[in-house]
Design a protein around this motif. Structure first.
Motif, short mmCIF file in Angstrom:
data_model
loop_
_atom_site.label_atom_id
_atom_site.label_comp_id
_atom_site.label_asym_id
_atom_site.label_seq_id
_atom_site.Cartn_x
_atom_site.Cartn_y
_atom_site.Cartn_z
N PHE A 23 0.82 -1.21 0.00
CA PHE A 23 0.00 0.00 0.00
C PHE A 23 0.86 1.27 0.00
CE2 PHE A 23 -3.57 -2.68 1.81
CZ PHE A 23 -4.32 -2.63 0.64
N ILE A 24 2.04 1.22 0.62
CA ILE A 24 2.95 2.37 0.54
C ILE A 24 3.40 2.57 -0.90
CG2 ILE A 24 5.26 3.17 1.18
CD1 ILE A 24 4.80 1.88 3.92
N THR A 25 3.66 1.46 -1.58
CA THR A 25 4.01 1.55 -3.01
C THR A 25 2.85 2.14 -3.81
OG1 THR A 25 5.44 -0.39 -2.79
CG2 THR A 25 4.79 0.23 -5.02
N MET A 26 1.63 1.80 -3.44
CA MET A 26 0.46 2.34 -4.14
C MET A 26 0.31 3.85 -3.90
SD MET A 26 -0.86 0.06 -6.02
CE MET A 26 0.87 -0.40 -6.29
N ILE A 27 0.72 4.31 -2.72
CA ILE A 27 0.70 5.76 -2.46
C ILE A 27 1.55 6.48 -3.49
CG2 ILE A 27 1.42 7.58 -0.85
CD1 ILE A 27 0.78 5.66 1.45
N HIS A 28 2.74 5.94 -3.74
CA HIS A 28 3.65 6.55 -4.72
C HIS A 28 3.18 6.29 -6.15
CE1 HIS A 28 6.71 5.82 -1.28
NE2 HIS A 28 6.12 6.99 -1.14
N PHE A 29 2.65 5.11 -6.39
CA PHE A 29 2.13 4.74 -7.71
C PHE A 29 1.07 5.74 -8.15
CE2 PHE A 29 -0.66 2.52 -10.63
CZ PHE A 29 0.18 1.69 -11.38
N LEU A 30 0.16 6.07 -7.26
CA LEU A 30 -0.94 7.00 -7.58
C LEU A 30 -0.49 8.45 -7.46
CD1 LEU A 30 -3.78 5.18 -5.61
CD2 LEU A 30 -3.40 5.14 -8.08
N GLY A 31 0.33 8.74 -6.44
CA GLY A 31 0.72 10.13 -6.19
C GLY A 31 1.61 10.72 -7.25
N TYR A 32 2.62 9.97 -7.68
CA TYR A 32 3.56 10.50 -8.67
C TYR A 32 3.00 10.49 -10.09
CZ TYR A 32 7.08 10.37 -4.99
OH TYR A 32 7.78 10.58 -3.82
N SER A 33 1.97 9.69 -10.31
CA SER A 33 1.38 9.62 -11.66
C SER A 33 0.17 10.53 -11.83
CB SER A 33 0.95 8.18 -11.96
OG SER A 33 -0.12 7.79 -11.11
N ASN A 34 -0.45 10.95 -10.68
CA ASN A 34 -1.71 11.71 -10.74
C ASN A 34 -2.77 10.96 -11.54
OD1 ASN A 34 -0.78 14.05 -9.26
ND2 ASN A 34 0.40 14.61 -11.07
N LEU A 35 -2.78 9.65 -11.36
CA LEU A 35 -3.70 8.80 -12.13
C LEU A 35 -5.16 9.16 -11.89
CD1 LEU A 35 -4.09 6.33 -13.99
CD2 LEU A 35 -4.09 4.89 -11.93
N LEU A 36 -5.50 9.47 -10.64
CA LEU A 36 -6.90 9.73 -10.31
C LEU A 36 -7.44 11.01 -10.96
CD1 LEU A 36 -6.93 8.68 -6.56
CD2 LEU A 36 -8.43 7.77 -8.34
N THR A 37 -6.55 11.91 -11.35
CA THR A 37 -6.99 13.15 -11.99
C THR A 37 -6.80 13.12 -13.50
OG1 THR A 37 -4.82 14.17 -11.60
CG2 THR A 37 -6.52 14.51 -9.91
N SER A 38 -6.40 11.98 -14.03
CA SER A 38 -6.20 11.87 -15.47
C SER A 38 -7.54 11.96 -16.21
CB SER A 38 -5.53 10.53 -15.80
OG SER A 38 -5.50 10.32 -17.20
N ALA A 39 -7.56 12.70 -17.30
CA ALA A 39 -8.77 12.85 -18.10
C ALA A 39 -9.11 11.56 -18.85
CB ALA A 39 -8.60 14.00 -19.09
N ASP A 40 -8.12 10.69 -19.00
CA ASP A 40 -8.33 9.46 -19.78
C ASP A 40 -8.75 8.27 -18.95
OD1 ASP A 40 -7.49 10.80 -22.11
OD2 ASP A 40 -5.38 10.40 -21.65
N ILE A 41 -8.77 8.40 -17.65
CA ILE A 41 -9.05 7.25 -16.80
C ILE A 41 -10.50 6.81 -16.93
CG2 ILE A 41 -9.64 8.59 -14.74
CD1 ILE A 41 -8.16 6.44 -13.10
N THR A 42 -10.71 5.50 -17.01
CA THR A 42 -12.06 4.95 -17.12
C THR A 42 -12.70 4.89 -15.73
OG1 THR A 42 -11.29 2.68 -16.84
CG2 THR A 42 -11.37 3.56 -19.10
#
Length: 372
Positions: A23-42
């Motif tokens: 889950f710590i890895t997921m914090i960085h996975f999501l935080g550094y990519s800004n995946l949740l704010t991506s306009a392309d995310i389904t």
């Protein structure tokens, strides 16, 4: 993040530690990519990423809770020589791993920056890792916290924990006249919150829980329902985000961590010696998972290579596979580094640790004689 050998290992806690590392890895996975704010995310990928973000609330908290659970169990951890040895051993471990990662990174990328070199050689002085500094302070506080846990009554410890969690997780966040980061640090970074988690672990170690179902799975389910509701409100009312009610240093962060720890603590089963030794080795390597991905010589290269955003509109199972594969890949590298560290520890680091501790004791004795 070390553990005691005076009591039998609990493999459920080792598994929990590995999960926290994920889950710590997921914090960085999501935080550094800004995946949740991506306009392309389904929508389905948004739901998966949102769940990972919510579940990651137990990551750092879980590591501190595990440390507190083991460190508060051994009476010798209140003795000065033991405390000094633990601190020196921890610092040398971080030092060795930080420099090793830098050397490997330089050999691969042929890139060197003086600021990164300085932080690699002096990871604490250069504030390379926020967790390392906070954990170091916690180790310094450890003997006093252990004495306190063993000196006060159960009801007194319970009242103190309730006050610390409510003040840190509610009052300082809701009161508009206070900036909670001044007192707590950002998210999980504050030593006050580390102390609250350490005392919580000491309470669980000493007294346990009367109803593990209620304090485990039921409380965890309630915590995640409230986290989901908080996520729903954050998307519609920005002020909710500013309150930080879903941060690690919040009531929900505390309940989710304690309840999940109680669940995994109950999962202790007997396994073969080989399986137990391997699980301990993997659990120990999880600390390096953090050190590796947050090392400044690696971090930007790592997330640029993975390029999380290209999976924003991929099938959800693909995104999940990338999440798991990312963690397993970093864990595999960390296990190699852990093996190298253990070799160096056996050959030279243990001797160096003992020499430093002996010197510190001599200085302490001279100071004590001088005072007399």
């Amino acid at each position: 993040m070390t553990t005691e050998k005076t009591k039998p290992r609990n493999i459920g806690i080792d598994i929990y530690k590995i999960l926290c590392s994920f889950f710590i890895t997921m914090i960085h996975f999501l935080g550094y990519s800004n995946l949740l704010t991506s306009a392309d995310i389904t929508k389905s990928n948004f739901a998966l990423a949102g769940f990972m973000e919510a579940a990651s609330i137990i990551g750092v908290n879980g590591f501190v809770l595990i440390s507190g659970y083991y460190l508060s169990a051994n009476p010798k951890n209140a003795e000065r020589p033991v405390v000094v040895k633990r601190i020196v051993s921890f610092l040398l471990r971080v030092e060795f791993i930080s420099i090793l990662i830098f050397i490997v990174s330089f050999c691969i990328f042929r890139e060197i920056k003086l600021s990164v070199l300085f932080k690699s050689i002096f990871p604490v002085l250069g504030q390379h890792y926020w967790y390392v500094f906070s954990y170091l302070v916690l180790l310094i506080f450890m003997p006093y916290l252990n004495r306190f846990i063993n000196a006060v009554s159960q009801s007194e410890l319970k009242v103190l924990l309730l006050c610390m969690v409510l003040i840190g997780g509610v009052f300082l966040k809701l009161d508009i006249f206070y900036d909670s980061e001044v007192f707590l640090g950002h998210a999980s970074h504050g030593i006050l919150w580390f102390v609250a988690l350490y005392l919580s672990a000491g309470y669980l170690r000493k007294y346990g829980v009367k109803n593990w179902v209620l304090c485990g799975p039921v409380l965890l389910l309630i915590s995640f329902v409230l986290l989901a509701a908080n996520g729903f409100l954050k998307a519609r009312f920005p002020v909710v985000e500013q309150l930080g009610l879903s941060n690690e240093n919040s009531v929900l962060g505390w309940t989710a961590t304690v309840s999940s720890f109680v669940m995994f603590q109950r999962m202790n089963k007997e396994v073969s010696k080989k399986a137990n030794s391997f699980l301990q080795f993997v659990a120990s390597a999880t600390f390096i998972v953090y050190l590796f991905q947050e090392h400044e010589a690696v971090r930007s290269h790592l997330w640029r290579f993975i390029d999380v955003l290209r999976f924003a509109d991929a099938p959800t199972y693909t995104l999940l596979l990338v999440m798991v594969s990312t963690f397993l890949g970093i864990l595999a590298v960390s296990m190699v580094i852990e093996a190298l560290y253990l070799g160096a520890k056996k050959i030279v680091l243990d001797k160096l640790t003992n020499a430093v501790v002996q010197k510190a004791e001599q200085i302490g004795e001279k100071y004590a004689l001088g005072k007399k």
